[in-house]
Design a protein around this motif. Structure first.
Motif, PDB file in Angstrom:
ATOM      1  N   PRO A  71      -3.489   0.593  -3.326  1.00  0.00           N
ATOM      2  CA  PRO A  71      -2.836  -0.702  -3.551  1.00  0.00           C
ATOM      3  C   PRO A  71      -1.871  -0.582  -4.736  1.00  0.00           C
ATOM      4  N   VAL A  72      -0.685  -1.176  -4.598  1.00  0.00           N
ATOM      5  CA  VAL A  72       0.335  -1.075  -5.633  1.00  0.00           C
ATOM      6  C   VAL A  72       0.647  -2.468  -6.183  1.00  0.00           C
ATOM      7  N   ILE A  73       0.609  -2.559  -7.507  1.00  0.00           N
ATOM      8  CA  ILE A  73       0.781  -3.821  -8.230  1.00  0.00           C
ATOM      9  C   ILE A  73       2.072  -3.773  -9.028  1.00  0.00           C
ATOM     10  N   ASP A  74       2.854  -4.842  -8.956  1.00  0.00           N
ATOM     11  CA  ASP A  74       4.058  -4.951  -9.777  1.00  0.00           C
ATOM     12  C   ASP A  74       3.613  -5.388 -11.169  1.00  0.00           C
ATOM     13  N   LEU A  75       3.646  -4.468 -12.127  1.00  0.00           N
ATOM     14  CA  LEU A  75       3.134  -4.748 -13.468  1.00  0.00           C
ATOM     15  C   LEU A  75       3.938  -5.848 -14.163  1.00  0.00           C
ATOM     16  N   LYS A  76       5.240  -5.890 -13.924  1.00  0.00           N
ATOM     17  CA  LYS A  76       6.051  -6.955 -14.533  1.00  0.00           C
ATOM     18  C   LYS A  76       5.620  -8.321 -14.024  1.00  0.00           C
ATOM     19  N   GLU A  77       5.385  -8.424 -12.723  1.00  0.00           N
ATOM     20  CA  GLU A  77       4.932  -9.709 -12.169  1.00  0.00           C
ATOM     21  C   GLU A  77       3.556 -10.064 -12.711  1.00  0.00           C
ATOM     22  N   GLY A 106      -1.942   1.582  -8.108  1.00  0.00           N
ATOM     23  CA  GLY A 106      -0.632   1.974  -8.602  1.00  0.00           C
ATOM     24  C   GLY A 106       0.013   0.793  -9.297  1.00  0.00           C
ATOM     25  N   PHE A 107       0.727   1.045 -10.385  1.00  0.00           N
ATOM     26  CA  PHE A 107       1.438   0.004 -11.113  1.00  0.00           C
ATOM     27  C   PHE A 107       2.923   0.355 -11.121  1.00  0.00           C
ATOM     28  N   ILE A 108       3.753  -0.571 -10.652  1.00  0.00           N
ATOM     29  CA  ILE A 108       5.199  -0.365 -10.675  1.00  0.00           C
ATOM     30  C   ILE A 108       5.707  -0.674 -12.080  1.00  0.00           C
ATOM     31  N   VAL A 109       6.462   0.276 -12.648  1.00  0.00           N
ATOM     32  CA  VAL A 109       7.105   0.104 -13.955  1.00  0.00           C
ATOM     33  C   VAL A 109       8.595   0.382 -13.787  1.00  0.00           C
ATOM     34  N   ASP A 110       9.403  -0.119 -14.715  1.00  0.00           N
ATOM     35  CA  ASP A 110      10.851   0.103 -14.629  1.00  0.00           C
ATOM     36  C   ASP A 110      11.202   1.563 -14.858  1.00  0.00           C
ATOM     37  N   ALA A 111      10.433   2.255 -15.688  1.00  0.00           N
ATOM     38  CA  ALA A 111      10.643   3.681 -15.943  1.00  0.00           C
ATOM     39  C   ALA A 111       9.394   4.216 -16.634  1.00  0.00           C
ATOM     40  N   ALA A 112       9.119   5.484 -16.409  1.00  0.00           N
ATOM     41  CA  ALA A 112       8.072   6.206 -17.142  1.00  0.00           C
ATOM     42  C   ALA A 112       8.791   7.392 -17.764  1.00  0.00           C
ATOM     43  N   VAL A 117       2.946   4.263 -11.392  1.00  0.00           N
ATOM     44  CA  VAL A 117       1.960   4.969 -12.196  1.00  0.00           C
ATOM     45  C   VAL A 117       0.608   4.797 -11.492  1.00  0.00           C
ATOM     46  N   ILE A 118       0.067   5.893 -10.989  1.00  0.00           N
ATOM     47  CA  ILE A 118      -1.213   5.872 -10.276  1.00  0.00           C
ATOM     48  C   ILE A 118      -2.320   6.040 -11.303  1.00  0.00           C
ATOM     49  N   VAL A 119      -3.251   5.086 -11.310  1.00  0.00           N
ATOM     50  CA  VAL A 119      -4.310   5.099 -12.314  1.00  0.00           C
ATOM     51  C   VAL A 119      -5.684   4.953 -11.658  1.00  0.00           C
ATOM     52  N   MET A 120      -6.694   5.369 -12.412  1.00  0.00           N
ATOM     53  CA  MET A 120      -8.084   5.142 -12.020  1.00  0.00           C
ATOM     54  C   MET A 120      -8.686   4.260 -13.105  1.00  0.00           C
ATOM     55  N   LEU A 121      -9.062   3.051 -12.721  1.00  0.00           N
ATOM     56  CA  LEU A 121      -9.647   2.093 -13.654  1.00  0.00           C
ATOM     57  C   LEU A 121     -11.077   1.841 -13.222  1.00  0.00           C
ATOM     58  N   ASP A 122     -12.008   2.307 -14.019  1.00  0.00           N
ATOM     59  CA  ASP A 122     -13.413   2.293 -13.622  1.00  0.00           C
ATOM     60  C   ASP A 122     -13.503   3.038 -12.291  1.00  0.00           C
ATOM     61  N   ASP A 123     -13.840   2.342 -11.203  1.00  0.00           N
ATOM     62  CA  ASP A 123     -13.925   3.028  -9.913  1.00  0.00           C
ATOM     63  C   ASP A 123     -12.847   2.550  -8.949  1.00  0.00           C
ATOM     64  N   ILE A 132       0.849  -1.186   0.000  1.00  0.00           N
ATOM     65  CA  ILE A 132       0.000   0.000   0.000  1.00  0.00           C
ATOM     66  C   ILE A 132       0.890   1.242   0.000  1.00  0.00           C
ATOM     67  N   LEU A 133       0.500   2.204  -0.825  1.00  0.00           N
ATOM     68  CA  LEU A 133       1.164   3.500  -0.868  1.00  0.00           C
ATOM     69  C   LEU A 133       0.215   4.513  -0.251  1.00  0.00           C
ATOM     70  N   TYR A 134       0.710   5.278   0.710  1.00  0.00           N
ATOM     71  CA  TYR A 134      -0.089   6.354   1.300  1.00  0.00           C
ATOM     72  C   TYR A 134       0.289   7.629   0.566  1.00  0.00           C
ATOM     73  N   LEU A 135      -0.652   8.187  -0.204  1.00  0.00           N
ATOM     74  CA  LEU A 135      -0.349   9.320  -1.074  1.00  0.00           C
ATOM     75  C   LEU A 135      -1.457  10.364  -0.988  1.00  0.00           C
TER      76      LEU A 135
END
Length: 161
Positions: free
Chosen positions: A55-61, A87-93, A77-83, A46-49
């Motif tokens: 909730p943070v997900i490792d996108l590679k995994e 967060g998705f962890i990426v190697d770089a943005a 990368v913090i996203v809103m998907l539907d409701d 969990i990321l407190y922001l």
């Protein structure tokens, strides 16, 4: 004139991916996460922001991409998907670019180990191919419900404290 979409360019291992900017709320530097017991393995914590627990997900995994992690360039990368906010962890943005929709093609059958349902399409660029991810489909129904339940539990816990 062709219709354009804006995408955030992300790196996962040595491949370039695009994420529709319409879903992206922010891009954050990698930070320590609070682990969540009994969560799916790809949910890293969990990321407190800014008052929200995300909730943070490792996108590679999640996409079953093998490869090294470079902690110095990793981003969330913090996203809103539907409701659901996640967060998705990426190697770089690395960039925000415009892509003409006419350059987007259906993903070929053999695109590494990534499940084709996660891919919105493939855009050819001057020097490479950009795989456009459909983040809404990256989490299946049960996983989306797990993230929603996690958000609800965290909100309740935050309200009682």
């Amino acid at each position: 004139m062709d219709e354009m979409i804006k995408v955030i360019v992300c790196q996962l291992d040595n491949q370039t991916y695009g994420v529709d900017v319409q879903h992206v709320l922010s891009i954050e530097e990698m930070t320590s996460l609070t682990p969540v017991p009994k969560a799916s393995e790809f949910i890293k914590g969990i990321l407190y922001l800014r008052g929200d627990m995300i909730p943070v997900i490792d996108l590679k995994e999640r996409l079953e991409i093998r490869g090294q992690k470079n902690a110095s360039t990793q981003r969330i990368v913090i996203v809103m998907l539907d409701d659901v906010q996640a967060g998705f962890i990426v190697d770089a943005a690395t960039d925000v670019i415009d892509i003409e929709t006419s350059t987007i093609e259906e993903a070929p059958e053999l695109l590494g180990s990534i499940d084709k349902t996660f891919i919105q399409g493939v855009a050819k660029r001057e020097n490479d191919i950009l795989i456009l991810l459909d983040l809404v489909k990256v989490l299946n129904f049960e996983e989306t419900n797990e993230v929603k339940q996690l958000e609800e539990d965290l909100s309740e816990a935050q309200e009682t404290n």
